[in-house]
Design a protein around this motif. Structure first.
Motif, mmCIF file in Angstrom:
data_model
loop_
_atom_site.group_PDB
_atom_site.id
_atom_site.type_symbol
_atom_site.label_atom_id
_atom_site.label_comp_id
_atom_site.label_asym_id
_atom_site.label_seq_id
_atom_site.Cartn_x
_atom_site.Cartn_y
_atom_site.Cartn_z
ATOM 1 N N SER A 1 0.832 -1.196 0.000
ATOM 2 C CA SER A 1 0.000 0.000 0.000
ATOM 3 C C SER A 1 0.870 1.251 0.000
ATOM 4 C CB SER A 1 -0.917 0.000 1.221
ATOM 5 O OG SER A 1 -1.542 1.257 1.390
ATOM 6 N N LEU A 2 0.488 2.226 -0.824
ATOM 7 C CA LEU A 2 1.252 3.477 -0.866
ATOM 8 C C LEU A 2 1.165 4.209 0.466
ATOM 9 C CD1 LEU A 2 2.949 5.522 -2.366
ATOM 10 C CD2 LEU A 2 0.867 6.452 -3.385
ATOM 11 N N MET A 3 0.042 4.084 1.154
ATOM 12 C CA MET A 3 -0.089 4.727 2.462
ATOM 13 C C MET A 3 0.954 4.181 3.438
ATOM 14 S SD MET A 3 -1.733 7.088 4.001
ATOM 15 C CE MET A 3 -3.207 7.301 2.999
ATOM 16 N N GLN B 1 -6.335 16.302 -6.210
ATOM 17 C CA GLN B 1 -5.899 14.916 -6.250
ATOM 18 C C GLN B 1 -5.390 14.485 -4.871
ATOM 19 O OE1 GLN B 1 -6.349 13.083 -9.008
ATOM 20 N NE2 GLN B 1 -7.206 14.907 -10.015
ATOM 21 N N ARG B 2 -5.537 13.205 -4.599
ATOM 22 C CA ARG B 2 -5.141 12.707 -3.278
ATOM 23 C C ARG B 2 -3.651 12.906 -3.019
ATOM 24 N NH1 ARG B 2 -9.179 9.743 -0.843
ATOM 25 N NH2 ARG B 2 -10.957 9.292 -2.200
ATOM 26 N N GLY B 3 -2.851 12.777 -4.045
ATOM 27 C CA GLY B 3 -1.424 13.008 -3.871
ATOM 28 C C GLY B 3 -1.095 14.454 -3.556
ATOM 29 N N GLY C 1 -8.063 6.048 -6.246
ATOM 30 C CA GLY C 1 -9.298 6.735 -5.881
ATOM 31 C C GLY C 1 -9.456 8.055 -6.591
ATOM 32 N N ASP C 2 -10.643 8.601 -6.463
ATOM 33 C CA ASP C 2 -10.976 9.852 -7.118
ATOM 34 C C ASP C 2 -10.405 11.038 -6.359
ATOM 35 O OD1 ASP C 2 -12.427 8.434 -9.015
ATOM 36 O OD2 ASP C 2 -14.273 8.508 -7.801
ATOM 37 N N SER C 3 -10.459 12.192 -7.014
ATOM 38 C CA SER C 3 -10.013 13.422 -6.378
ATOM 39 C C SER C 3 -11.001 13.844 -5.303
ATOM 40 C CB SER C 3 -9.853 14.526 -7.425
ATOM 41 O OG SER C 3 -11.088 14.745 -8.100
#
Length: 309
Positions: A62-64, A145-147, A134-136
């Motif tokens: 997971s990136l998290m 954006q989440r990033g 996931g979506d923004s």
């Protein structure tokens, strides 16, 4: 006008990234009056450090979970290169004419770029950077954006923490003294070499944070990203007042907003159709810098580290 919230959000996000990198210029210049033009490449190397940490993890991670490790690797690599640059490239030239370290910085920038191009696997082409699924997220009419949320959280935290560090800690006060008068600071028992190394390390660490933010925002990195990022961040530092921590962030945000709004709206002004769009965003950024410096040559805030205390 319906796009205005989105353009403002985009400009704020872009400006926060410029501001984080600009703090690196400000820290070094505020202490030793040196413009470290290799700082953009230190950011670039931090991005590849973060990517390396991601590639070392098992597939499906997971990136998290991976983000703290990527951030730690990016900061560690950036700090290591920043300290090495100070020790081996700049310290021997500390008492040389100012042109010598400036040329050295440009040469170091090219060398770091070529090292990544030559030795990092597949660095000759853009490398994909992990993205949050996931979506923004919608906020006040803008999609983020989440990033990009990482950058919006990290930038103010880093700036406030650094401001507190410089104003309230013993090392921060030593930085102020070294910035104001390094010879007298040395006579008062301050290890100015250690203070200068600390300034390089802090600036490089912020560059590492910005490197991860860049990868999360754009989804790819390459060995050339440091040049334009460094140039824009230097512009932001000058715009806000080179040597001023808060000025660096203010300059970055002003620059980011100017780029975003000029890209979106200049072409809609009658007679200006040829001067809009993304191809002209860099031009309008420097036009803004020139206009501000004509009115206020010291920048928007225009104070050094020692003057802010």
């Amino acid at each position: 006008m319906n796009d205005l919230p989105q353009q403002l959000a985009s400009g704020l996000i872009l400006g926060a990234m410029y501001g984080l990198i600009a703090i690196g210029y400000t820290m070094v210049y505020g202490i030793v009056q040196l413009i470290n033009f290799a700082h953009g490449e230190i950011v670039m190397i931090g991005a590849f450090g973060g990517l390396t940490a991601w590639l070392m993890l098992p597939k499906g991670t997971s990136l998290m979970f991976a983000l703290p490790l990527m951030l730690l690797m990016a900061v560690a690599v950036s700090v290591l290169v920043g300290i090495g640059a100070e020790r081996f490239a700049y310290r021997p030239l500390r008492n040389a004419p100012r042109l010598a370290p400036l040329i050295t910085a440009i040469g170091l920038s090219i060398m770091l770029q070529q090292l990544i191009w030559s030795f990092y696997p597949d660095a000759k082409k853009a490398r994909s950077f992990p993205q949050f699924p996931g979506d923004s997220v919608g906020f006040l009419g803008a999609n983020i954006q989440r990033g990009e949320l990482f950058l919006l959280i990290a930038a103010p935290i880093c700036m406030i923490a650094l401001g507190f560090f410089v104003a309230k800690t013993r090392t921060g006060r030593a930085m102020q003294a070294t910035s104001q008068d390094p010879d007298t600071a040395k006579l008062m028992g301050i290890n100015t070499d250690r203070i200068i190394v600390t300034a390089f390390a802090i600036g490089a660490a912020f560059g590492g944070v910005a490197a991860i933010a860049y990868g999360l925002k754009y989804g790819q990195i390459d060995f050339k990203i440091g040049f334009i990022l460094g140039l824009k961040a230097f512009t932001a530092a000058v715009l806000g007042g080179i040597g001023n921590i808060y000025g660096a962030m203010v300059g970055g945000i002003v620059l980011g907003l100017a780029e975003s709004l000029a890209t979106a709206y200049i072409e809609n002004i009658p007679g200006m159709e040829l001067f809009g769009g993304g191809a002209w965003k860099n031009v309008w950024a420097f036009v803004l810098l020139i206009l501000v410096l004509l009115v206020r040559p010291q920048g928007l805030l225009g104070e050094r580290i020692a003057d802010r205390a």
